[in-house]
Design an enzyme around this catalytic site. Structure first.
Site, short mmCIF file in Angstrom:
data_model
loop_
_atom_site.label_atom_id
_atom_site.label_comp_id
_atom_site.label_asym_id
_atom_site.label_seq_id
_atom_site.Cartn_x
_atom_site.Cartn_y
_atom_site.Cartn_z
N ARG A 1 19.40 25.64 -58.46
CA ARG A 1 20.58 26.09 -59.03
C ARG A 1 21.04 24.53 -59.48
O ARG A 1 21.27 23.70 -58.41
CB ARG A 1 21.06 26.96 -58.42
CG ARG A 1 20.66 28.75 -58.57
CD ARG A 1 20.44 28.76 -59.78
NE ARG A 1 20.01 30.45 -59.70
CZ ARG A 1 19.26 30.64 -60.07
NH1 ARG A 1 18.25 29.52 -60.52
NH2 ARG A 1 18.57 31.94 -59.83
N HIS B 1 17.65 25.71 -69.10
CA HIS B 1 16.83 26.52 -67.43
C HIS B 1 16.17 28.00 -67.76
O HIS B 1 15.92 28.38 -68.52
CB HIS B 1 18.48 27.88 -67.64
CG HIS B 1 18.11 28.46 -66.20
ND1 HIS B 1 19.72 28.75 -65.32
CD2 HIS B 1 17.08 29.31 -65.46
CE1 HIS B 1 18.70 29.26 -64.19
NE2 HIS B 1 17.89 29.74 -64.16
P1 NDP Z 1 11.64 31.68 -52.17
O1 NDP Z 1 12.47 31.78 -51.54
O2 NDP Z 1 9.97 32.11 -51.72
O3 NDP Z 1 11.35 29.75 -51.31
C1 NDP Z 1 12.30 29.62 -51.06
C2 NDP Z 1 11.93 28.07 -50.12
O4 NDP Z 1 13.18 27.32 -50.36
C3 NDP Z 1 11.49 28.78 -48.85
O5 NDP Z 1 10.22 28.02 -48.45
C4 NDP Z 1 12.44 28.73 -47.81
O6 NDP Z 1 12.12 28.55 -46.55
C5 NDP Z 1 13.63 27.32 -48.75
N1 NDP Z 1 14.95 27.63 -47.68
C6 NDP Z 1 16.30 28.29 -47.60
N2 NDP Z 1 17.11 27.70 -47.30
C7 NDP Z 1 16.84 26.78 -47.07
C8 NDP Z 1 17.09 25.61 -46.01
N3 NDP Z 1 18.44 26.42 -45.57
N4 NDP Z 1 16.41 25.18 -45.00
C9 NDP Z 1 15.18 24.44 -45.72
N5 NDP Z 1 14.30 25.10 -46.45
C10 NDP Z 1 14.97 26.40 -46.99
O7 NDP Z 1 12.60 31.25 -53.46
P2 NDP Z 1 10.99 30.87 -54.71
O8 NDP Z 1 10.32 29.88 -54.74
O9 NDP Z 1 10.85 32.57 -55.21
O10 NDP Z 1 12.48 30.19 -55.62
C11 NDP Z 1 13.28 29.08 -55.65
C12 NDP Z 1 14.30 29.43 -56.46
O11 NDP Z 1 14.50 28.51 -57.93
C13 NDP Z 1 14.97 30.38 -56.54
O12 NDP Z 1 15.95 30.75 -56.01
C14 NDP Z 1 16.11 30.08 -58.00
O13 NDP Z 1 17.17 29.26 -57.81
C15 NDP Z 1 15.02 28.88 -58.78
N6 NDP Z 1 14.63 28.83 -59.72
C16 NDP Z 1 14.71 28.65 -61.22
C17 NDP Z 1 14.39 28.55 -62.10
C18 NDP Z 1 14.16 28.11 -63.37
O14 NDP Z 1 13.92 28.28 -64.55
N7 NDP Z 1 14.75 26.89 -62.78
C19 NDP Z 1 13.80 29.96 -62.13
C20 NDP Z 1 13.10 31.28 -61.40
C21 NDP Z 1 13.63 30.33 -59.92
P3 NDP Z 1 11.47 29.19 -45.69
O15 NDP Z 1 10.43 29.02 -46.43
O16 NDP Z 1 11.21 28.61 -44.23
O17 NDP Z 1 11.75 31.02 -45.39
C1 OXD Z 2 16.48 32.53 -62.10
C2 OXD Z 2 15.23 32.68 -62.99
O1 OXD Z 2 15.97 32.55 -60.89
O2 OXD Z 2 15.04 32.28 -64.48
O3 OXD Z 2 16.24 30.92 -62.53
O4 OXD Z 2 14.20 34.08 -62.86
#
Ligand code: NDP
Ligand code: OXD
Length: 315
Positions: free
Chosen positions: A230, A278
């Site tokens: 983000r 994005h």
């Molecule tokens: P998940 O919830 O599956 O994974 C999140 C990961 O981040 C987990 O490994 C989690 O740790 C880690 N995490 C969260 N908070 C912390 C912290 N404070 N310290 C260390 N690690 C942390 O999310 P997704 O993989 O599905 O998606 C991740 C992000 O990708 C979304 O939230 C979104 O912002 C972004 N996104 C972007 C897109 C784009 O097109 N640019 C499309 C889709 C998503 P733990 O494993 O320990 O819980």
């Molecule tokens: C996001 C998505 O979270 O597109 O960015 O799924």
């Protein structure tokens, strides 16, 4: 008028409904689909599928059982004061998102690993220089986040031989070849070994501004930043300063604090920043609707829902 069928409301004003409705109709023939703004009696709606939902909608959905987010990142929904706190919120887990994100991240890592920015600069200077990048085993990639998307990217890169580290909040079982870092105390060590950093974290108070001057200074000189999490993960002024100093050699940014990126923003014209609108990974109806259908079936059968957002954790 409400019949016997449960009702799902599609309320994603920025997303064309025509690619979604046929998939909902195909996989959930027992459900009535309503499209915002033609929602009829709002008090009849059981399920809402939302992305940037219109203001004033949620207080009218008095019968709502489950909220489905079109996106994987739910920080804007969690910040929306109208979203009912006691209604389950389901984030998007779609196999195509993982595949699309792995394609995008791999493309950008290879671009930097194979020194394509320098090759392009040489072309502009009509300079024939045979560069020799390190082998993948000697290229240290670091992925912030080891969730649905981060894990997929990490595994694809590791299969190509890259030296990949991942950072998560809690310890996670890891496939062979990956190095895991856990929690804030491990972050300086993670950055110190990482030449190409990929941010795939959810935006929470703990992760906001994580790509900052301290992180860039800790990285080996001439590193690269790929932000697909983000915009709020990046301190923009710190990136511009690190690029000016040569501490960071280039950045690919797919997400921004303000989207669309304003026309006057310095990132647009920066010769070492790639601006992407994005689109690193897009939710695909063909693979996302089955996940929603499964959760609706679970709700109807009184079974636990999958991929519910933990509101205390923020993702
Ligand atoms: P998940 O919830 O599956 O994974 C999140 C990961 O981040 C987990 O490994 C989690 O740790 C880690 N995490 C969260 N908070 C912390 C912290 N404070 N310290 C260390 N690690 C942390 O999310 P997704 O993989 O599905 O998606 C991740 C992000 O990708 C979304 O939230 C979104 O912002 C972004 N996104 C972007 C897109 C784009 O097109 N640019 C499309 C889709 C998503 P733990 O494993 O320990 O819980
Ligand atoms: C996001 C998505 O979270 O597109 O960015 O799924």
């Amino acid at each position: 008028m409400r019949g016997d069928r449960p009702i799902l409301l599609f309320a994603c004003p920025t997303v064309p409904s025509d690619i979604w409705v046929p998939e909902f109709a195909r996989l959930l023939p027992e459900i009535e689909i309503r499209l915002w703004p033609e929602i009829g009696d709002a008090a009849e709606v059981d399920y809402a599928f939302v992305w940037h939902p219109p203001a004033g909608l949620f207080p009218r959905l008095t019968r709502l059982r489950v909220i489905f987010s079109l996106g994987a990142g739910v920080e804007s929904l969690l910040a929306n004061p109208e979203i009912p706190r006691d209604t389950p919120l389901i984030r998007m887990v779609d196999p195509s998102l993982g595949a699309g994100m792995a394609e995008f991240v791999l493309m950008q890592v290879l671009h930097y690993h194979r020194e394509m920015p320098q090759v392009a600069a040489n072309q502009r200077a009509r300079l024939w220089e045979a560069r020799r990048p390190p082998v993948a085993q000697d290229r240290k990639v670091g992925i912030l986040g080891y969730g649905q998307l981060g894990a997929h990217c990490a595994e694809v890169l590791a299969r190509l031989g890259f030296d990949v580290a991942v950072w998560s909040r809690t310890p996670r079982p890891m496939v062979a070849g990956l190095t895991g870092f856990v929690g804030p105390e491990a972050l300086p060590r993670f950055f110190a070994r990482t030449e190409i950093v990929v941010c795939l974290l959810p935006l929470t108070p703990e992760t906001a501004g994580i790509l900052n001057a301290e992180a860039f200074a800790a990285m080996p000189r001439g590193g690269y930043v790929i932000n697909v999490g983000r915009g709020g993960h990046l301190v923009e002024a710190d990136l511009l300063a690190a690029l000016d100093l040569g501490q960071i050699a280039g950045a690919t940014l797919d997400v921004f604090a303000v989207e669309p990126l304003p026309a006057g923003h310095p990132f647009w014209a920066h010769d070492r920043i790639t601006v992407v609108p994005h689109i690193a990974a897009l939710t695909q109806p063909r693979t996302a609707v089955p996940a929603i259908a499964e959760n609706i079936r679970r709700d109807r059968a009184g079974l636990p829902l999958l991929h519910e957002v933990d509101r205390a954790r923020g993702y």
